[in-house]
Design a protein around this motif. Structure first.
Motif, PDB file in Angstrom:
ATOM      1  N   ASP A   1       0.808  -1.215   0.000  1.00  0.00           N
ATOM      2  CA  ASP A   1       0.000   0.000   0.000  1.00  0.00           C
ATOM      3  C   ASP A   1       0.843   1.268   0.000  1.00  0.00           C
ATOM      4  O   ASP A   1       0.380   2.316  -0.447  1.00  0.00           O
ATOM      5  CB  ASP A   1      -0.928   0.017   1.229  1.00  0.00           C
ATOM      6  CG  ASP A   1      -2.003  -1.068   1.144  1.00  0.00           C
ATOM      7  OD1 ASP A   1      -2.280  -1.528   0.025  1.00  0.00           O
ATOM      8  OD2 ASP A   1      -2.542  -1.449   2.194  1.00  0.00           O
ATOM      9  N   ASP A   2       2.097   1.197   0.511  1.00  0.00           N
ATOM     10  CA  ASP A   2       2.928   2.400   0.533  1.00  0.00           C
ATOM     11  C   ASP A   2       3.493   2.737  -0.838  1.00  0.00           C
ATOM     12  O   ASP A   2       4.143   3.773  -1.018  1.00  0.00           O
ATOM     13  CB  ASP A   2       4.066   2.262   1.544  1.00  0.00           C
ATOM     14  CG  ASP A   2       5.002   1.088   1.221  1.00  0.00           C
ATOM     15  OD1 ASP A   2       4.879   0.485   0.138  1.00  0.00           O
ATOM     16  OD2 ASP A   2       5.862   0.775   2.067  1.00  0.00           O
ATOM     17  N   GLY A   3       3.249   1.871  -1.855  1.00  0.00           N
ATOM     18  CA  GLY A   3       3.706   2.136  -3.208  1.00  0.00           C
ATOM     19  C   GLY A   3       5.191   1.971  -3.410  1.00  0.00           C
ATOM     20  O   GLY A   3       5.699   2.287  -4.488  1.00  0.00           O
ATOM     21  N   LYS A   4       5.923   1.455  -2.410  1.00  0.00           N
ATOM     22  CA  LYS A   4       7.373   1.338  -2.498  1.00  0.00           C
ATOM     23  C   LYS A   4       7.873  -0.067  -2.188  1.00  0.00           C
ATOM     24  O   LYS A   4       8.723  -0.588  -2.880  1.00  0.00           O
ATOM     25  CB  LYS A   4       8.045   2.349  -1.563  1.00  0.00           C
ATOM     26  CG  LYS A   4       7.750   3.807  -1.907  1.00  0.00           C
ATOM     27  CD  LYS A   4       8.426   4.754  -0.924  1.00  0.00           C
ATOM     28  CE  LYS A   4       8.125   6.208  -1.259  1.00  0.00           C
ATOM     29  NZ  LYS A   4       8.778   7.135  -0.307  1.00  0.00           N
ATOM     30  N   THR A   5       7.367  -0.652  -1.117  1.00  0.00           N
ATOM     31  CA  THR A   5       7.811  -1.993  -0.735  1.00  0.00           C
ATOM     32  C   THR A   5       6.987  -3.051  -1.465  1.00  0.00           C
ATOM     33  O   THR A   5       5.929  -2.760  -2.032  1.00  0.00           O
ATOM     34  CB  THR A   5       7.678  -2.190   0.787  1.00  0.00           C
ATOM     35  OG1 THR A   5       6.317  -1.949   1.170  1.00  0.00           O
ATOM     36  CG2 THR A   5       8.576  -1.216   1.524  1.00  0.00           C
ATOM     37  N   CYS A   6       7.493  -4.286  -1.441  1.00  0.00           N
ATOM     38  CA  CYS A   6       6.844  -5.382  -2.160  1.00  0.00           C
ATOM     39  C   CYS A   6       6.483  -6.494  -1.195  1.00  0.00           C
ATOM     40  O   CYS A   6       7.238  -6.796  -0.264  1.00  0.00           O
ATOM     41  CB  CYS A   6       7.773  -5.914  -3.256  1.00  0.00           C
ATOM     42  SG  CYS A   6       8.082  -4.714  -4.583  1.00  0.00           S
ATOM     43  N   GLU A   7       5.321  -7.099  -1.411  1.00  0.00           N
ATOM     44  CA  GLU A   7       4.837  -8.188  -0.578  1.00  0.00           C
ATOM     45  C   GLU A   7       4.771  -9.467  -1.404  1.00  0.00           C
ATOM     46  O   GLU A   7       4.429  -9.438  -2.588  1.00  0.00           O
ATOM     47  CB  GLU A   7       3.443  -7.869  -0.029  1.00  0.00           C
ATOM     48  CG  GLU A   7       3.390  -6.628   0.843  1.00  0.00           C
ATOM     49  CD  GLU A   7       1.973  -6.254   1.218  1.00  0.00           C
ATOM     50  OE1 GLU A   7       1.044  -6.740   0.526  1.00  0.00           O
ATOM     51  OE2 GLU A   7       1.778  -5.489   2.180  1.00  0.00           O
ATOM     52  N   ASP A   8       5.088 -10.572  -0.773  1.00  0.00           N
ATOM     53  CA  ASP A   8       5.018 -11.858  -1.450  1.00  0.00           C
ATOM     54  C   ASP A   8       3.574 -12.188  -1.833  1.00  0.00           C
ATOM     55  O   ASP A   8       2.638 -11.956  -1.067  1.00  0.00           O
ATOM     56  CB  ASP A   8       5.578 -12.954  -0.545  1.00  0.00           C
ATOM     57  CG  ASP A   8       5.379 -14.342  -1.129  1.00  0.00           C
ATOM     58  OD1 ASP A   8       5.809 -14.551  -2.273  1.00  0.00           O
ATOM     59  OD2 ASP A   8       4.789 -15.198  -0.445  1.00  0.00           O
ATOM     60  N   ILE A   9       3.380 -12.736  -3.041  1.00  0.00           N
ATOM     61  CA  ILE A   9       2.078 -13.247  -3.474  1.00  0.00           C
ATOM     62  C   ILE A   9       2.003 -14.721  -3.098  1.00  0.00           C
ATOM     63  O   ILE A   9       2.864 -15.507  -3.502  1.00  0.00           O
ATOM     64  CB  ILE A   9       1.892 -13.085  -4.991  1.00  0.00           C
ATOM     65  CG1 ILE A   9       1.917 -11.603  -5.391  1.00  0.00           C
ATOM     66  CG2 ILE A   9       0.591 -13.729  -5.451  1.00  0.00           C
ATOM     67  CD1 ILE A   9       1.914 -11.377  -6.887  1.00  0.00           C
ATOM     68  N   ASN A  10       1.025 -15.092  -2.327  1.00  0.00           N
ATOM     69  CA  ASN A  10       0.838 -16.495  -1.966  1.00  0.00           C
ATOM     70  C   ASN A  10       0.090 -17.196  -3.093  1.00  0.00           C
ATOM     71  O   ASN A  10      -1.140 -17.194  -3.147  1.00  0.00           O
ATOM     72  CB  ASN A  10       0.079 -16.617  -0.649  1.00  0.00           C
ATOM     73  CG  ASN A  10       0.083 -18.044  -0.114  1.00  0.00           C
ATOM     74  OD1 ASN A  10       0.318 -18.995  -0.861  1.00  0.00           O
ATOM     75  ND2 ASN A  10      -0.182 -18.197   1.164  1.00  0.00           N
ATOM     76  N   GLU A  11       0.829 -17.781  -4.022  1.00  0.00           N
ATOM     77  CA  GLU A  11       0.223 -18.428  -5.190  1.00  0.00           C
ATOM     78  C   GLU A  11      -0.678 -19.597  -4.792  1.00  0.00           C
ATOM     79  O   GLU A  11      -1.585 -19.973  -5.549  1.00  0.00           O
ATOM     80  CB  GLU A  11       1.301 -18.928  -6.147  1.00  0.00           C
ATOM     81  CG  GLU A  11       2.143 -17.836  -6.807  1.00  0.00           C
ATOM     82  CD  GLU A  11       3.323 -17.388  -5.970  1.00  0.00           C
ATOM     83  OE1 GLU A  11       4.128 -16.590  -6.480  1.00  0.00           O
ATOM     84  OE2 GLU A  11       3.442 -17.835  -4.808  1.00  0.00           O
ATOM     85  N   CYS A  12      -0.437 -20.168  -3.601  1.00  0.00           N
ATOM     86  CA  CYS A  12      -1.241 -21.307  -3.169  1.00  0.00           C
ATOM     87  C   CYS A  12      -2.682 -20.910  -2.866  1.00  0.00           C
ATOM     88  O   CYS A  12      -3.561 -21.776  -2.789  1.00  0.00           O
ATOM     89  CB  CYS A  12      -0.602 -21.962  -1.947  1.00  0.00           C
ATOM     90  SG  CYS A  12       1.030 -22.688  -2.293  1.00  0.00           S
ATOM     91  N   ASN A  13      -2.942 -19.629  -2.670  1.00  0.00           N
ATOM     92  CA  ASN A  13      -4.307 -19.162  -2.422  1.00  0.00           C
ATOM     93  C   ASN A  13      -5.125 -19.077  -3.697  1.00  0.00           C
ATOM     94  O   ASN A  13      -6.336 -18.885  -3.638  1.00  0.00           O
ATOM     95  CB  ASN A  13      -4.285 -17.790  -1.738  1.00  0.00           C
ATOM     96  CG  ASN A  13      -3.802 -17.875  -0.305  1.00  0.00           C
ATOM     97  OD1 ASN A  13      -3.860 -18.926   0.311  1.00  0.00           O
ATOM     98  ND2 ASN A  13      -3.311 -16.756   0.218  1.00  0.00           N
TER      99      ASN A  13
END
Length: 553
Positions: A347-359
């Motif tokens: 949401d901060d437009g700068k950091t990246c979060e892992d996508i849980n492909e298993c979902n």
């Protein structure tokens, strides 16, 4: 019960309160035994949607739904004036959802909470659906949003910004937006374009497809200043009256990034006394005069004033500030962060979060799916079965698949390969390798040759040189550049700020990847690169009676 049932309930339960709006009636009446419900079916035009009790705090446990719809060929634009909801990670508690269509099954434009006010939002269809939820605890002041048909708007005040719908994302097709700027009497409007990118037309004659039309006045009969398209940024534009009209038109096919333009108000000074009225004072963007009438040039945010005091260069935030966790893409006057494959922007437009492909559909795995940072892999829960060569399905154990025993399962996902809990006799295969078609062996992935996709500006994340290594890669730079701490972006070395500056006789000029030695005015370079005085008296001016040469003049 949907929003249409709510409207029917209002008609049945509130017949004597005709002066109360449907939204207010729904809020007062509620639904017995559940959360308070409110909402309205609105037909644009233009109007306003507000949270219950606004500008006071909204109640707890509220479920409000609004449907705004218009004619088939029109779009709807939302412009927030206030926004304050309870803040939470992922907007889990109080939130406002906005959908591009008639209901919550339509494409989600965004989910909003906290104090960050959403920017202008324009639908791609004839409807917008809004859903406001509050939980049982903390309440805030809520929101107020104006809606209008199409994307047209009138701007007042001494300064402001106008941007194409959805900027900096791509604008919609079939738009016809009219923006009017009106300032006080004896004032003029000045436009400064920060970014401009429309579909190209035949600019030698006219703009046939998408274009921005600018007129000096209040309507389509006013004097035409220009018709602009393509990606050539229009220059500074100043009106002769206190009103300017911009019309943005798009066709039904190609769409681009659009435009961002700033406007300011100028006093309608006599052109003979205001230096900024003559060719904008020589300034590339904003020209101002001090109290002694001297020109002072200024640049928009995200640009730096050059040494000439007139022109502006884009400030490359990606090289100077390194604001992004993964990939940074510089844009005119700003920047944009992107993430590697397997991650999404936070949401901060700068950091990246892992996508849980298993979902998502169990990652395509037939049995168990295990998530990894930036990737995932499949496993088999049945000890008598092994993972097949497709990395997704499970099959019966056989002699030919002896390397696929439960303790030697191969993890396969998006060009990554590794063994899980290998016995001592098996050499583990690590990330940076991929499973071969035989289902047994792994080979190195050459990241430097990986095809680019929409998640990456550079496929290997290096902006200059990439060198592959077994299981990985590293970045390097061209001469005159040095590697940033993130190991991916190369920054120019300013040789003029190092000891190399002393190799120059007089002036050192830095440029990307190198530098050069220059001489002061009145001097010239000798064949050996030294600066020597120019004897101007060898060719004196005709009106010079006695010429005396001195160093530099």
């Amino acid at each position: 019960m949907d929003i249409h049932d709510n409207v029917l309930q209002v008609k049945k339960t509130c017949p004597v309160f005709l002066f109360i709006s449907i939204a207010a009636c729904l809020f007062i009446e509620g639904v017995t035994g559940g959360a308070l419900r409110c909402g309205e079916v609105l037909y644009a035009g233009e109007g306003k949607v507000q949270s219950p009790n606004h500008p006071g705090k909204y109640p707890s446990d509220v479920n409000c739904e609004w449907l705004i719809t218009t004619e088939y060929t029109n779009h709807i634009t939302l412009l927030f004036s206030t926004f304050e909801l309870e803040e939470s990670p992922g907007c889990h508690y109080d939130y406002l959802e906005i959908y591009d269509g008639r209901n919550a099954n339509s494409p989600l434009i965004g989910k909003y909470c906290g104090m960050n006010q959403p920017g202008p939002l324009t639908s791609s269809s004839q409807s917008i659906f809004m859903k406001f939820i509050s939980d049982m605890t903390i309440e805030r002041l809520g929101f107020s949003v104006n809606y209008s048909t199409g994307c047209s708007r009138t701007f007042y005040g001494p300064s402001g910004e106008i941007m194409s719908p959805n900027y900096p994302s791509k604008y919609n097709t079939n738009l016809d937006c009219v923006y009017k700027i009106q300032v006080g009497n004896r004032k003029r409007v000045k436009l400064v374009f920060v970014d401009f990118w429309l579909e190209n037309g035949d600019t030698r004659t006219n703009c046939d497809y998408d274009y921005l039309e600018i007129r000096d006045g209040r309507n389509s009969n006013s004097n035409l200043i220009g018709l602009f398209c393509g990606n050539d940024t229009p220059g500074m534009i100043v009106s002769h009256s206190n009103t300017m009209t911009l019309r943005f038109v798009t066709d039904g096919s190609v769409v681009e990034r659009g435009f961002l333009v700033q406007y300011i108000t100028e006093v309608a000074d006599d052109q003979r006394t205001n230096q900024c009225r003559r060719n904008n004072g020589g300034c590339a963007y904003t020209c101002r005069t001090d109290n002694r009438g001297r020109v002072q040039c200024e640049c928009p945010e995200g640009f730096n004033l050059n040494q000439d005091g007139r022109s502006c260069d884009d400030f490359d935030e990606c090289q100077e500030q390194q604001p992004c966790a993964h990939v940074c893409s510089n844009t005119p006057g700003s920047y944009r962060c992107e993430c590697w494959e397997g991650y999404q922007l936070a949401d901060d437009g700068k950091t990246c979060e892992d996508i849980n492909e298993c979902n998502d559909n169990n990652g395509g795995c037939q049995d168990d799916c295990r998530n990894l940072p930036g990737s995932y892999y499949c496993t088999c829960s049945d000890q008598n079965k092994v993972l097949m060569s497709d990395g997704l399905t499970c099959g019966e154990y056989s002699v030919q698949q002896r390397f696929h025993s439960p303790v030697e399962r191969i993890m396969v996902s998006a060009s990554r390969c590794a063994t899980r809990d290998p016995p001592p006799s098996i050499v583990p295969v690590t990330l940076g390798f991929q499973l071969n078609s035989d289902g047994f062996n792994c080979s190195d992935v050459n990241e430097c040759q990986r095809p680019a996709n929409r998640f990456r500006t550079y496929s290997h994340h290096c902006n200059q040189q990439c060198f592959n290594t077994p299981g990985s890669y590293y970045c390097d730079c061209d001469d005159g550049f040095e590697l940033s701490p993130n190991g991916r972006v190369c920054k120019d070395i300013d040789e003029c700020s190092t000891q190399l500056n002393y190799q120059c006789d007089q002036k050192c000029t830095n440029f990307p990847g190198g530098y050069r030695c220059d001489c002061f005015p009145g001097w010239q370079k000798s064949p050996r690169g030294r600066c020597k005085d120019i004897n101007e008296c060898l060719n004196p001016p005709e009106d010079c009676h006695t010429c005396v040469n001195f160093e530099g003049g």
